[in-house]
Scaffold this motif. Structure first.
Motif, short mmCIF file in Angstrom:
data_model
loop_
_atom_site.label_atom_id
_atom_site.label_comp_id
_atom_site.label_asym_id
_atom_site.label_seq_id
_atom_site.Cartn_x
_atom_site.Cartn_y
_atom_site.Cartn_z
N SER A 1 0.75 -1.15 -0.03
CA SER A 1 -0.14 0.09 0.00
C SER A 1 0.78 1.16 -0.10
N GLY A 2 1.90 1.15 0.70
CA GLY A 2 2.88 2.35 0.76
C GLY A 2 3.38 2.65 -0.59
N ALA A 3 3.79 1.69 -1.25
CA ALA A 3 4.46 1.70 -2.58
C ALA A 3 3.19 2.39 -3.65
N ILE A 4 1.91 1.92 -3.42
CA ILE A 4 0.90 2.47 -4.31
C ILE A 4 0.62 3.91 -3.80
N VAL A 5 0.71 4.35 -2.71
CA VAL A 5 0.69 5.90 -2.34
C VAL A 5 1.93 6.52 -2.87
N VAL A 6 2.92 6.00 -2.94
CA VAL A 6 4.12 6.92 -3.60
C VAL A 6 4.00 7.07 -5.17
N ALA A 7 3.57 5.77 -5.67
CA ALA A 7 3.44 5.93 -7.15
C ALA A 7 2.18 6.79 -7.44
N LEU A 8 1.09 6.70 -6.86
CA LEU A 8 0.07 7.61 -7.14
C LEU A 8 0.50 9.05 -6.81
N GLY A 9 1.09 9.21 -5.82
CA GLY A 9 1.48 10.46 -5.53
C GLY A 9 2.45 11.31 -6.56
N ALA A 10 3.37 10.46 -7.10
CA ALA A 10 4.20 11.08 -8.05
C ALA A 10 3.22 11.18 -9.43
N VAL A 11 2.44 10.43 -9.65
CA VAL A 11 1.50 10.77 -10.67
C VAL A 11 0.60 11.95 -10.56
N MET A 12 0.28 12.30 -9.16
CA MET A 12 -0.52 13.41 -8.98
C MET A 12 0.14 14.55 -9.18
N THR A 13 1.38 14.46 -8.58
CA THR A 13 2.44 15.87 -8.68
C THR A 13 2.65 16.06 -10.20
N THR A 14 2.80 14.97 -10.95
CA THR A 14 3.11 15.44 -12.40
C THR A 14 1.86 15.88 -13.03
N VAL A 15 0.90 15.50 -12.85
CA VAL A 15 -0.30 15.94 -13.68
C VAL A 15 -0.63 17.37 -13.10
N THR A 16 -0.61 17.72 -11.88
CA THR A 16 -0.82 19.15 -11.32
C THR A 16 0.34 20.09 -11.91
N GLY A 17 1.53 19.58 -11.76
CA GLY A 17 2.34 20.49 -12.38
C GLY A 17 2.28 20.87 -13.86
N VAL A 18 1.78 19.90 -14.85
CA VAL A 18 1.63 20.12 -16.32
C VAL A 18 0.23 20.78 -16.36
N LEU A 19 -0.97 20.56 -15.79
CA LEU A 19 -2.09 21.18 -15.97
C LEU A 19 -2.20 22.55 -15.27
N VAL A 20 -1.63 22.92 -14.34
CA VAL A 20 -1.90 23.99 -13.54
C VAL A 20 -1.01 25.25 -14.18
N THR A 21 -1.75 26.23 -14.56
CA THR A 21 -1.16 27.65 -15.29
C THR A 21 -1.41 28.49 -14.26
N PRO A 22 -0.85 29.75 -14.45
CA PRO A 22 -1.09 31.03 -13.56
C PRO A 22 -2.67 31.60 -13.74
N SER A 23 -3.07 31.35 -14.92
CA SER A 23 -4.64 31.93 -15.21
C SER A 23 -5.56 31.06 -14.56
N SER A 24 -5.09 29.74 -14.51
CA SER A 24 -6.28 28.78 -13.72
C SER A 24 -5.88 28.06 -12.81
#
Length: 400
Positions: free
Chosen positions: A341-364
């Motif tokens: 479960s810890g590995a799943i949390v870390v893996a999904l955390g990496a995905v969420m971090t990446t997705v947020t970094g890609v999608l978030v822009t100053p205007s939105s």
């Protein structure tokens, strides 16, 4: 010093878990200085974080089954010894590759987090384990709040290597404490490691385990999205200085601590899944209200960070209870369950971090961050409701 014969005290489990958290983030303020000292790029030095997370995910898959086979105590002691030596290696490193090599070895400290959870489940019933985990998680939540501040202060006063000197000393301290206090708690071990691994499919076949695990992973995933996107929201929308941003990020941890305190008080009397669902409703309601206010043109600093308080509180009601639940599906595989479960949390955390970094822009920024958190919280709620459905329709699999 005589080896411990009794189960570890709560304070030992708290310090062990806190060190695992500190090892991730205390040195982060020093990344630029490390790059400058070694004459290399910031991107390469950043592998000390990204690579460490990857190594930690893999190690969690290994540490759990090892402790189910050989016991919690020996795996913990060996891991802490390697962490301590690796920390000293980072202090003495003369080039970036040696530093990164020892930094990856520091990932062994993740065993402390995995095995602390497993040891608590070894010693207590599911509801009692959730209560104890609530207090452990509440106390160790201070580590991500205080770690970067401590690391930054040490860097300013003594240089970046001083942080790794402290890691070395803390590693020695936790090693000594564990040697003296951490008696074995796993008294139901497999005859061989092969037999242990052959029993692993029991865990993988459990739908309840996956329900708890995805609930836990998406709950923490929302937190990763928040800490990734909050700096851009603060800079682009509210012109907050670093100190104000730090306070805002700390708010979600404060809510998390309160939620864990409530878990510690109620877990013995209220079913795990009831507390989890209550937590997920709080984590959905917060960003839903915040997003609605921003869309209505009423967005403000307090609205954005207030939404995070509800998410943090909800996670406080979720994390300990979901952890206890997933380790209780197959109690003889508690270490394996904790590690997987810890590995799943870390893996999904990496995905969420990446997705947020890609999608978030100053205007939105505030709209997108709150939307990602809301989606993650909804996924966690659906996983919790699935576990509740299993409890109703498959009562023979109920946990003890």
């Amino acid at each position: 010093m005589r080896a411990a014969q009794t189960a570890p005290h709560l304070v030992t489990l708290i310090f062990s878990t806190a060190l695992a958290v500190l090892s991730l983030n205390m040195f982060l303020p020093s990344l630029a200085r490390i790059a400058e000292d070694f004459g290399t790029s910031y991107g390469l030095v950043n592998l000390s974080l990204a690579g460490y997370l990857g190594i930690s995910a893999v190690l969690q898959l290994i540490m759990g089954p090892l402790s189910d086979r050989f016991g919690r105590r020996p795996v913990l002691l060996v891991s802490m010894m390697i962490f301590t030596l690796a920390s000293l290696g980072c202090v003495l490193a003369e080039n970036i590759w040696v530093f990164l090599g020892f930094r990856m070895l520091q990932g062994m400290v993740v065993a402390a987090q995995v095995l602390s959870r497993a040891a608590i489940r070894d010693m207590h019933s599911a509801s009692e384990a959730a209560s104890k985990l609530g207090y452990v998680t509440m106390a160790m939540a201070l580590a991500p709040m205080l770690g970067p501040m401590l690391g930054g202060a040490l860097d300013m006063l003594f240089g970046w290597r001083s942080g790794f000197v402290l890691y070395t000393l803390l590693g020695l301290g936790v090693l000594a404490l564990s040697w003296g206090d951490w008696g074995e708690t796993n008294h139901n071990r497999s005859a061989t490691f092969g037999a242990q691994m052959r029993s692993y499919p029991e865990l993988l076949a459990s739908r309840r385990f996956w329900g708890y695990s995805f609930c836990l992973a998406f709950s923490i995933g929302g937190f990763y999205a928040f800490i990734t996107g909050a700096p851009l929201v603060a800079a682009a929308w509210f012109d907050l200085n670093p100190a104000q941003l730090g306070l805002g990020i700390g708010i979600i941890t404060g809510g998390f601590m309160v939620g864990n305190f409530v878990t510690g008080r109620l877990a013995r009397r209220v079913p795990l899944i009831t507390l989890i669902i209550a937590g997920r409703l709080s984590a959905v309601l917060g960003p839903l209200v915040g997003l609605s206010l921003f869309l209505a043109g009423q967005g403000a600093t307090l609205v954005f960070f207030g939404s995070a308080i509800a998410v943090g509180f909800g996670n406080g009601l979720t994390v300990a209870n979901a952890s206890a639940g997933l380790m209780s599906v197959r109690p003889h595989l508690a270490g394996s369950a904790s590690g997987l479960s810890g590995a799943i949390v870390v893996a999904l955390g990496a995905v969420m971090t990446t997705v947020t970094g890609v999608l978030v822009t100053p205007s939105s920024a505030p709209f997108m961050v709150l939307s990602i958190i809301l989606i993650s919280s909804c996924c966690a709620l659906m996983a919790a409701l699935y576990v509740r459905w299993l409890d109703i329709h498959e009562p023979l699999e109920e946990i003890a």
